[in-house]
Design a protein around this motif. Structure first.
Motif, mmCIF file in Angstrom:
data_model
loop_
_atom_site.group_PDB
_atom_site.id
_atom_site.type_symbol
_atom_site.label_atom_id
_atom_site.label_comp_id
_atom_site.label_asym_id
_atom_site.label_seq_id
_atom_site.Cartn_x
_atom_site.Cartn_y
_atom_site.Cartn_z
ATOM 1 N N TYR A 48 0.855 -1.187 0.000
ATOM 2 C CA TYR A 48 0.000 0.000 0.000
ATOM 3 C C TYR A 48 0.889 1.234 0.000
ATOM 4 C CZ TYR A 48 -3.401 3.501 1.447
ATOM 5 O OH TYR A 48 -4.194 4.626 1.506
ATOM 6 N N LEU A 49 0.930 1.932 -1.163
ATOM 7 C CA LEU A 49 1.792 3.095 -1.336
ATOM 8 C C LEU A 49 3.241 2.706 -1.022
ATOM 9 C CD1 LEU A 49 -0.542 5.839 0.203
ATOM 10 C CD2 LEU A 49 -0.287 5.177 -2.194
ATOM 11 N N LYS A 50 3.873 3.340 -0.027
ATOM 12 C CA LYS A 50 5.257 3.025 0.318
ATOM 13 C C LYS A 50 5.363 1.946 1.390
ATOM 14 C CE LYS A 50 7.290 7.521 -0.807
ATOM 15 N NZ LYS A 50 8.127 8.639 -0.296
ATOM 16 N N HIS A 51 4.233 1.386 1.789
ATOM 17 C CA HIS A 51 4.200 0.424 2.881
ATOM 18 C C HIS A 51 3.859 -0.974 2.352
ATOM 19 C CE1 HIS A 51 3.853 4.005 5.509
ATOM 20 N NE2 HIS A 51 3.011 4.429 4.568
ATOM 21 N N VAL A 52 4.313 -1.991 3.056
ATOM 22 C CA VAL A 52 3.904 -3.372 2.780
ATOM 23 C C VAL A 52 3.606 -4.040 4.118
ATOM 24 C CG1 VAL A 52 4.505 -5.596 1.781
ATOM 25 C CG2 VAL A 52 5.341 -3.508 0.714
ATOM 26 N N PHE A 53 2.432 -4.671 4.194
ATOM 27 C CA PHE A 53 2.029 -5.417 5.381
ATOM 28 C C PHE A 53 1.952 -6.893 5.007
ATOM 29 C CE2 PHE A 53 0.179 -1.207 5.386
ATOM 30 C CZ PHE A 53 0.565 -0.706 6.621
ATOM 31 N N GLY A 54 2.461 -7.741 5.865
ATOM 32 C CA GLY A 54 2.470 -9.164 5.527
ATOM 33 C C GLY A 54 2.413 -10.056 6.744
ATOM 34 N N CYS A 55 2.281 -11.343 6.492
ATOM 35 C CA CYS A 55 2.294 -12.333 7.565
ATOM 36 C C CYS A 55 2.741 -13.668 6.980
ATOM 37 C CB CYS A 55 0.927 -12.465 8.228
ATOM 38 S SG CYS A 55 -0.404 -12.934 7.102
ATOM 39 N N SER A 56 3.229 -14.541 7.827
ATOM 40 C CA SER A 56 3.663 -15.866 7.385
ATOM 41 C C SER A 56 3.507 -16.869 8.516
ATOM 42 C CB SER A 56 5.121 -15.846 6.908
ATOM 43 O OG SER A 56 5.995 -15.593 7.997
ATOM 44 N N VAL A 57 3.400 -18.139 8.127
ATOM 45 C CA VAL A 57 3.334 -19.243 9.084
ATOM 46 C C VAL A 57 4.221 -20.371 8.561
ATOM 47 C CG1 VAL A 57 1.884 -20.955 10.218
ATOM 48 C CG2 VAL A 57 0.975 -18.672 9.775
ATOM 49 N N ARG A 58 5.027 -20.936 9.445
ATOM 50 C CA ARG A 58 5.845 -22.090 9.090
ATOM 51 C C ARG A 58 5.636 -23.207 10.100
ATOM 52 N NH1 ARG A 58 12.012 -21.215 8.306
ATOM 53 N NH2 ARG A 58 11.803 -23.400 7.677
ATOM 54 N N TYR A 59 5.590 -24.433 9.584
ATOM 55 C CA TYR A 59 5.389 -25.609 10.443
ATOM 56 C C TYR A 59 6.420 -26.659 10.046
ATOM 57 C CZ TYR A 59 3.078 -29.690 12.545
ATOM 58 O OH TYR A 59 2.791 -30.813 13.276
ATOM 59 N N PHE A 60 7.272 -27.025 11.000
ATOM 60 C CA PHE A 60 8.312 -28.029 10.769
ATOM 61 C C PHE A 60 7.977 -29.260 11.595
ATOM 62 C CE2 PHE A 60 12.896 -29.402 11.679
ATOM 63 C CZ PHE A 60 12.931 -30.192 10.549
ATOM 64 N N TYR A 61 7.590 -30.336 10.907
ATOM 65 C CA TYR A 61 7.172 -31.571 11.565
ATOM 66 C C TYR A 61 8.348 -32.547 11.612
ATOM 67 C CZ TYR A 61 4.667 -35.970 12.310
ATOM 68 O OH TYR A 61 4.246 -37.179 12.795
ATOM 69 N N MET A 62 8.634 -33.073 12.800
ATOM 70 C CA MET A 62 9.797 -33.941 13.007
ATOM 71 C C MET A 62 9.418 -35.369 13.367
ATOM 72 S SD MET A 62 12.204 -31.187 15.026
ATOM 73 C CE MET A 62 10.834 -30.276 15.743
ATOM 74 N N GLY A 63 8.172 -35.766 13.095
ATOM 75 C CA GLY A 63 7.760 -37.133 13.341
ATOM 76 C C GLY A 63 7.116 -37.330 14.704
ATOM 77 N N GLU A 64 6.946 -38.597 15.083
ATOM 78 C CA GLU A 64 6.321 -38.963 16.351
ATOM 79 C C GLU A 64 7.244 -39.867 17.166
ATOM 80 O OE1 GLU A 64 2.636 -40.865 15.480
ATOM 81 O OE2 GLU A 64 1.554 -38.975 15.281
ATOM 82 N N ILE A 65 7.071 -39.813 18.469
ATOM 83 C CA ILE A 65 7.796 -40.721 19.359
ATOM 84 C C ILE A 65 6.803 -41.297 20.375
ATOM 85 C CG2 ILE A 65 9.983 -39.491 19.153
ATOM 86 C CD1 ILE A 65 9.428 -38.359 21.975
ATOM 87 N N GLU A 66 7.164 -42.427 20.962
ATOM 88 C CA GLU A 66 6.356 -43.007 22.027
ATOM 89 C C GLU A 66 6.775 -42.381 23.350
ATOM 90 O OE1 GLU A 66 6.740 -47.192 21.964
ATOM 91 O OE2 GLU A 66 5.415 -47.463 20.233
ATOM 92 N N GLU A 67 5.813 -41.813 24.029
ATOM 93 C CA GLU A 67 6.090 -41.165 25.309
ATOM 94 C C GLU A 67 5.616 -42.075 26.438
ATOM 95 O OE1 GLU A 67 5.646 -36.737 27.299
ATOM 96 O OE2 GLU A 67 4.455 -37.282 25.549
ATOM 97 N N ILE A 68 6.556 -42.754 27.066
ATOM 98 C CA ILE A 68 6.229 -43.747 28.088
ATOM 99 C C ILE A 68 6.217 -43.090 29.464
ATOM 100 C CG2 ILE A 68 6.916 -45.912 29.161
ATOM 101 C CD1 ILE A 68 8.269 -46.654 26.523
ATOM 102 N N GLN A 69 5.051 -43.015 30.066
ATOM 103 C CA GLN A 69 4.919 -42.490 31.426
ATOM 104 C C GLN A 69 5.010 -43.615 32.457
ATOM 105 O OE1 GLN A 69 4.752 -39.285 31.931
ATOM 106 N NE2 GLN A 69 4.442 -38.614 29.816
ATOM 107 N N ASP A 70 4.512 -44.786 32.073
ATOM 108 C CA ASP A 70 4.478 -45.940 32.976
ATOM 109 C C ASP A 70 4.978 -47.169 32.206
ATOM 110 O OD1 ASP A 70 3.961 -48.026 34.654
ATOM 111 O OD2 ASP A 70 1.871 -47.506 35.031
ATOM 112 N N PRO A 71 6.032 -47.846 32.677
ATOM 113 C CA PRO A 71 6.564 -49.026 31.968
ATOM 114 C C PRO A 71 5.539 -50.129 31.758
ATOM 115 C CG PRO A 71 8.084 -48.298 33.678
ATOM 116 C CD PRO A 71 6.821 -47.527 33.878
ATOM 117 N N GLN A 72 4.463 -50.118 32.547
ATOM 118 C CA GLN A 72 3.446 -51.163 32.427
ATOM 119 C C GLN A 72 2.414 -50.861 31.334
ATOM 120 O OE1 GLN A 72 3.863 -53.897 34.228
ATOM 121 N NE2 GLN A 72 5.679 -52.916 35.112
ATOM 122 N N GLU A 73 2.516 -49.697 30.722
ATOM 123 C CA GLU A 73 1.546 -49.329 29.692
ATOM 124 C C GLU A 73 1.633 -50.289 28.519
ATOM 125 O OE1 GLU A 73 0.688 -45.040 28.756
ATOM 126 O OE2 GLU A 73 2.566 -44.789 29.861
#
Length: 317
Positions: free
Chosen positions: A93-118
């Protein structure tokens, strides 16, 4: 020229002070690499020669070259199950520029063990998410500045996550209409705290020079990383036709080695046309169509990691 000299002196002082207070380990992998399929085709040497919506990730000050509203989406397939996806939008807009961006970096899944008996441990996704708002201002025809404010969310298991903020400041200067200089200081912000551990964001100073002709443009960038030394980015683009652009580049992966980091890319951009196909509409006002662009790049990492593919699409309207 005096104003430019004062700005450069200020940047050097600011960088020196910032670097002196930024020692130690860093976090947020997403902030150490770049998402654009267009820019990676020329080895990510984009801070000075960038003139598209993709500058929102490399040098927001360059967004003042945009004439229309722009939207883009990029997708990078990394090794195994990891990927990087991003969206960008800019409104001039005239001498100005307004913008936005979103980035998502996915690194997979892991098993989160809270209790060894699970019997079936819960699975947790690991990811980084960055949302930014951007502003750029054209001081004069050959000089622009920009700022980007970021919110970073890191999720690395249920009990190991954090959020933080940072900002980038950037500038772009053009001489004789062909030579351009760019600078961007990225990820200025406080440390990120994971439980009782504090880690700093990866402060990066990007500096570049570019040379542009009607059909060619070449760029050379240097990234100064606070605790990883200096990295080199080099590349060029050839406008084969009004629609097709061919790209080649090199980005330093670790040590300087030309067998790693070579990249190639191609881009297609539709031309704006008007619609008055029927004689009955010949006297009606012609309608401008949006411009569509598509970019693809491939980068060679190493014998073990092989290739990284990126694809991007977008529109100007």
């Amino acid at each position: 020229m005096r104003k430019i000299s004062q700005i450069i002196v200020f940047l050097f002082i600011f960088v020196s002070l910032t670097l002196s207070s930024s020692k130690g380990s860093t976090t947020a992998a997403i902030l150490r690499f770049y998402p654009s399929s267009e820019a990676s085709g020329i080895g990510n040497a984009f801070v000075a020669v960038g003139d598209s919506i993709e500058s929102i990730f490399y040098n927001p000050a360059a967004l003042t070259q945009l004439k229309d509203k722009n939207f883009s989406a990029n997708y990078t397939k990394w090794i195994f199950d990891t990927y990087d996806a991003s969206l960008g939008f800019a409104y001039p807009y005239l001498k100005h520029v307004f913008g936005c961006s979103v980035r998502y970096f996915y690194m997979g899944e892991i098993e989160e063990i809270q209790d060894p008996q699970e019997v079936s441990p819960a699975r947790t996704s690991l990811y980084d998410l960055v949302a930014s708002v951007v502003y750029a201002y054209k001081i004069k025809e050959n000089m622009s500045v920009g700022i980007s404010l970021k919110n970073l969310i890191q999720s690395y298991t249920k009990n190991y996550n954090a959020s933080s903020f940072a900002f980038d400041i950037s500038g772009k200067f053009t001489f004789n209409k062909n030579i351009s200089l760019g600078v961007n200081i990225l990820n200025i912000g406080p440390s990120v705290k994971f439980e009782n551990v504090e880690e700093k964001l990866p402060l990066i100073i990007k500096m570049g020079v570019g040379y542009t002709l009607s059909k060619f443009k070449v760029g050379l960038d240097l990234d100064i990383l606070t605790n990883s030394g200096v990295k080199l980015y080099l590349g060029g683009e050839y406008k084969a036709t009004d629609e097709v652009k061919l790209r080649v580049g090199y980005q330093q992966i670790d040590e300087f080695n030309l067998t790693k980091g070579l990249s190639f890319g191609i881009g297609y951009e539709s031309q704006q046309f008007t619609s008055n196909s029927f004689d009955l509409l010949a006297s009606a006002k012609q309608l401008n169509s949006p411009i569509i662009f598509v970019n693809y790049s491939i980068t060679y990492l190493s014998e073990e990691l092989l290739f990284v593919h990126r694809i991007g699409i977008g529109t100007k309207f």
